[in-house]
Scaffold this motif. Structure first.
Motif, PDB file in Angstrom:
ATOM      1  N   ALA A  28     104.510 108.897 114.051  1.00 49.67           N
ATOM      2  CA  ALA A  28     105.011 109.069 112.682  1.00 49.67           C
ATOM      3  C   ALA A  28     104.116 110.033 111.918  1.00 49.67           C
ATOM      4  O   ALA A  28     104.596 110.855 111.132  1.00 49.67           O
ATOM      5  CB  ALA A  28     105.080 107.717 111.982  1.00 49.67           C
ATOM      6  N   LEU A  29     102.803 109.945 112.162  1.00 46.50           N
ATOM      7  CA  LEU A  29     101.879 110.857 111.493  1.00 46.50           C
ATOM      8  C   LEU A  29     102.108 112.291 111.951  1.00 46.50           C
ATOM      9  O   LEU A  29     102.017 113.227 111.154  1.00 46.50           O
ATOM     10  CB  LEU A  29     100.434 110.458 111.787  1.00 46.50           C
ATOM     11  N   VAL A  30     102.401 112.457 113.246  1.00 49.90           N
ATOM     12  CA  VAL A  30     102.709 113.803 113.740  1.00 49.90           C
ATOM     13  C   VAL A  30     103.925 114.344 113.001  1.00 49.90           C
ATOM     14  O   VAL A  30     103.934 115.492 112.538  1.00 49.90           O
ATOM     15  CB  VAL A  30     102.980 113.777 115.268  1.00 49.90           C
ATOM     16  N   HIS A  31     104.939 113.483 112.862  1.00 47.72           N
ATOM     17  CA  HIS A  31     106.144 113.891 112.134  1.00 47.72           C
ATOM     18  C   HIS A  31     105.787 114.251 110.693  1.00 47.72           C
ATOM     19  O   HIS A  31     106.255 115.256 110.153  1.00 47.72           O
ATOM     20  CB  HIS A  31     107.161 112.755 112.169  1.00 47.72           C
ATOM     21  N   GLY A  32     104.942 113.431 110.078  1.00 47.03           N
ATOM     22  CA  GLY A  32     104.524 113.707 108.709  1.00 47.03           C
ATOM     23  C   GLY A  32     103.729 114.995 108.615  1.00 47.03           C
ATOM     24  O   GLY A  32     103.947 115.817 107.724  1.00 47.03           O
ATOM     25  N   PHE A  33     102.821 115.172 109.563  1.00 50.33           N
ATOM     26  CA  PHE A  33     101.981 116.375 109.569  1.00 50.33           C
ATOM     27  C   PHE A  33     102.853 117.627 109.640  1.00 50.33           C
ATOM     28  O   PHE A  33     102.631 118.597 108.926  1.00 50.33           O
ATOM     29  CB  PHE A  33     101.037 116.306 110.772  1.00 50.33           C
ATOM     30  N   ALA A  34     103.857 117.578 110.519  1.00 53.63           N
ATOM     31  CA  ALA A  34     104.732 118.740 110.675  1.00 53.63           C
ATOM     32  C   ALA A  34     105.618 118.925 109.449  1.00 53.63           C
ATOM     33  O   ALA A  34     105.777 120.038 108.960  1.00 53.63           O
ATOM     34  CB  ALA A  34     105.589 118.593 111.925  1.00 53.63           C
ATOM     35  N   SER A  35     106.194 117.832 108.955  1.00 51.06           N
ATOM     36  CA  SER A  35     107.233 118.023 107.946  1.00 51.06           C
ATOM     37  C   SER A  35     106.711 117.914 106.514  1.00 51.06           C
ATOM     38  O   SER A  35     107.354 118.421 105.602  1.00 51.06           O
ATOM     39  CB  SER A  35     108.397 117.054 108.169  1.00 51.06           C
ATOM     40  N   ILE A  36     105.573 117.262 106.301  1.00 49.99           N
ATOM     41  CA  ILE A  36     105.040 117.189 104.937  1.00 49.99           C
ATOM     42  C   ILE A  36     103.968 118.255 104.743  1.00 49.99           C
ATOM     43  O   ILE A  36     104.067 119.108 103.871  1.00 49.99           O
ATOM     44  CB  ILE A  36     104.465 115.789 104.630  1.00 49.99           C
ATOM     45  N   THR A  37     102.946 118.221 105.615  1.00 47.09           N
ATOM     46  CA  THR A  37     101.832 119.149 105.418  1.00 47.09           C
ATOM     47  C   THR A  37     102.238 120.581 105.736  1.00 47.09           C
ATOM     48  O   THR A  37     101.917 121.508 104.997  1.00 47.09           O
ATOM     49  CB  THR A  37     100.654 118.735 106.307  1.00 47.09           C
ATOM     50  N   HIS A  38     102.947 120.768 106.870  1.00 46.47           N
ATOM     51  CA  HIS A  38     103.246 122.140 107.270  1.00 46.47           C
ATOM     52  C   HIS A  38     104.655 122.581 106.936  1.00 46.47           C
ATOM     53  O   HIS A  38     105.079 123.665 107.347  1.00 46.47           O
ATOM     54  CB  HIS A  38     102.949 122.327 108.754  1.00 46.47           C
TER      55      HIS A  38
END
Lengths: 323, 379
Positions: free
Chosen positions: A77-87
């Motif tokens: 989920a964090l990977v998903h967040g990292f890709a879609s929120i941060t990047h």
């Protein structure tokens, strides 16, 4: 009475089949309400199921399994967040990627660690979440109808099943009765307004995505430690997408989500029950018809033929502060 | 952090950044190999050897690539129109139905070179029809194309199981598949092409649909960059508002784009069904529809990028099969991980390395990046 008993048995398997759907559906609800589309529910659930099966097999405790499932699914989920929120990446693309990573790595790691063709070792006893018999279940068993329903349906589920139903109301309460819930809904509709109020859009969305990860982990745990005795490869078999369909069907609301999952679970139970037996009037209905029905219903709903499903307005759009 | 991305030289944009993303994806895949307890470099060597180490290996690699060119083009065309067609898998699956119906009808009366165009039409028509429904629902009823195409993948799977288990199965047979096509329903192999290059190929499924795939790649380029329709598709994808302002019919473009996309995905079925197995069987698509997403992302939705990206994935498929032979711990599912990582790094995280690449360029030659101008602007 014969009919009644059959009905209770079908309803019982309905509940068992709906629990993973329900948990995954509620998981998706948090993420999507915050404006992050998540088609990676399937992958997170699968990875969670694998982690649960593996950890429970190694440590011999279902709770370790649950913990591992939540950690692994939370990481994805964090990977998903990292890709879609941060990047600010494409959320759909990210979800697709997570599904593939989970599908591949659970098989590869499972084979490398346990050498059982992608399965984890068979579990029993304390390393599974078994049935819990509620108080007086045995005593009231012989009471007609009410007692039997209590004994068969309400009692004898696993703790994760009770947790799932508890989460329906907890989610409703969080979403509609707490400050966090209000902000969560707001950030999915109009992140700029939330930002203007001095609340971090990023942190809010990360929290939502983490809750999604945790709940997907629980859903996976249910599959691996309650419904089955261990992880089997590809064991989610599209349930993540049915959960997504249920979420849309429920128009992103928790209580309807429960009914949608129960409906889809019921279709599944009915398909198993009716396999090969002809129905009155229509004759034999192919199993594939029931299997396709949740998807067909969702498509019809999405097309606006039975009510209109309107997704959170900011869903799928990365938030850029300066504009 | 959220400042707009500065412009990079074209070669860095289309060459360097995709390569960096790809290298990172493979590095992470290497970590998985390490985790399994094998040497990633040896695994890579076996894979390359397995994919290109001989005529037969190359033929197999190109056979897999053929499918991925079709599905990659399908996803790319939709991308250009701003649509995410995740339903390539389902469209290819039902496309197989078109191929099979044509072959089963005509294989005893027509030679292959007459059946082939009909099968192309059949596959493309059914694939396009399967994409038409989600497209229509998006264009006219406002339902989300991603969700509907996912749902249509599952509906396609159920439908095909139903047809293969019941309707299409020859009487008296147990296996859920059609009868084997006669000569008129079998595509000629391209082994002579390999032999012309001096390789010896005894048997491989590499067939003439590879040439069709290359032709389609060219036609897609022609369509997207050299026709009015292609211009409209790109405008619609780039800015729906601008397209509306320019009088481009939104619904029309969505439906046409998706039907072209579906037709391309459907044509993928020609390769395995008519070129190799010569019958329609369960799950013949084996994930090629999804690989198309990775291929399109890696190839930047341009045919000139898609063909090499498809060959790279063909290499992974063929090399992966050899790898599973040498290192039993690493089965073919390794490809699924690599595919996922490529989609993650080349797709969802495509901008992750951009700021550092920009910083690198800015420090190397500030003038070329317009940094000085920007600084003055800030002051």
């Amino acid at each position: 009475m014969e009919f009644f008993n059959t009905l209770v048995v079908i309803l019982d398997s309905t509940i068992r089949l709906s629990i993973p759907l329900l948990l995954a559906c509620l998981a998706g609800l948090y993420s999507e309400r915050s404006g992050i589309f998540d088609i990676g529910l399937e992958g997170k659930m699968l990875a969670g199921a694998f982690a649960a099966g593996a950890a429970a097999a190694v440590y011999g405790s279902a709770w370790y399994g649950l913990g591992a499932a939540i950690l692994v699914s939370g990481f994805l989920a964090l990977v998903h967040g990292f890709a879609s929120i941060t990047h600010r990446g494409n959320q759909i693309v990210s979800g697709v990627a997570i599904n593939f990573i989970a599908a591949g790595s659970t098989i590869i790691l499972g084979q490398a660690w346990f050498s059982q063709g992608g399965r984890t070792p068979s579990l029993g006893g304390d390393s599974r979440f078994g049935a819990i018999t509620l108080p007086f279940a045995e005593a009231v068993r012989d009471v007609p109808i009410v007692g039997y329903v209590y004994y068969e349906l309400i009692s004898g589920q696993s703790i994760l099943a009770y947790f799932a139903f508890f989460m329906v109301f907890a989610t409703w309460w969080v979403l509609f009765r707490t400050r966090f819930g209000l902000r969560l809904r707001a950030v999915g509709e109009n992140p700029a307004a939330v930002d203007t109020a001095g609340i971090s859009v990023t942190w809010l969305r990360y929290r939502a995505v983490l809750i999604t990860g945790a709940l997907c982990g629980v859903a996976g745990t249910y599959l691996a430690l309650t419904q089955n005795a261990g992880f089997v490869k590809d064991m989610t078999a599209g349930r993540g997408f049915i959960a997504l369909a249920a979420l849309i069907f429920a128009k992103w609301r928790p209580v309807p989500a429960m009914f949608a999952c129960l409906l889809f679970g019921f279709l599944d139970a009915l398909a198993i029950r009716l396999q090969g037996t002809p129905l009155p009037l229509v004759g034999r209905v192919p199993v594939q018809f029931f299997q396709a029905l949740p998807y067909v219903l969702t498509v019809i709903l999405l097309a606006g033929f039975i009510g209109k499903a309107i997704p959170p307005r900011a869903g799928g759009v990365p938030y850029v502060k300066e504009r | 952090m959220s400042a707009p991305y500065a412009k990079l030289p074209a070669w860095a944009d289309y060459g360097l950044i995709p390569v960096v993303n790809l290298v990172v994806a493979f590095a992470v895949a290497g970590l998985v190999v390490l985790l399994v307890g094998e040497n990633p470099f040896r695994a890579a060597a076996i894979m390359v050897e397995g994919a290109f180490g001989g005529g037969r290996n190359i033929a197999y690699t190109l056979y897999y690539s053929t499918s991925f060119i079709f599905t990659g083009l399908a996803v790319a065309v939709a991308f250009h129109g701003g649509l995410f067609n995740i339903g390539g898998e389902g469209q290819a699956y039902v496309g197989g139905l078109g191929v099979a119906l044509v072959c089963l009808t005509f294989d005893s009366v027509l030679p292959w070179w007459l059946t082939f165009p009909l099968a192309i039409l059949g596959a493309a028509a059914i694939g396009a029809a399967w994409a038409f429904i989600p497209a229509y629902l998006q264009a006219k009823r406002g339902s989300h194309i991603v969700i509907t195409t996912i749902m249509f993948n599952f509906i396609a799977a159920s439908l095909m199981v139903y047809l293969l288990v019941g309707v299409l199965k020859p009487a008296g047979s147990m296996a859920p598949q059609t009868r084997t096509f006669l000569d008129g329903g079998q595509l000629p192999k391209l082994n002579w092409l390999m032999e012309a290059f001096g390789f010896t190929v005894r048997s491989s499924p590499f067939n003439i649909s590879f040439l069709l795939a290359l032709l389609c790649a060219f036609l897609v380029w022609l369509l997207i960059w050299r026709t009015k329709l292609g211009y409209e598709i790109r405008t619609q994808g780039f800015s729906p508002k601008a397209a509306r302002y320019a009088g481009i019919g939104e619904a029309r473009i969505i439906i046409i784009t998706m039907m072209i996309s579906g037709a391309l995905a459907g044509m993928m079925a020609l390769n395995p069904v008519m070129g190799d197995q010569n019958r329609l069987q369960l799950d013949f698509v084996t994930g090629a529809g999804f690989v198309g997403i990775a291929v399109a992302l890696m190839g930047r939705s341009h045919p000139a990028g898609i063909v090499p990206a498809a060959i790279l994935f063909g290499m992974l498929y063929q090399g992966g099969a050899e790898l599973a032979f040498e290192m039993p711990a690493i089965s073919r599912d390794m490809i699924v991980i690599i595919q996922g990582l490529v989609i993650l790094f080349a797709g969802a995280l495509e901008h992750m390395f951009r700021p550092s690449v920009q910083a690198l360029f800015a420090s190397l030659s500030p003038k070329s990046m317009g940094v000085t101008a920007a600084r003055q602007g800030d002051a």
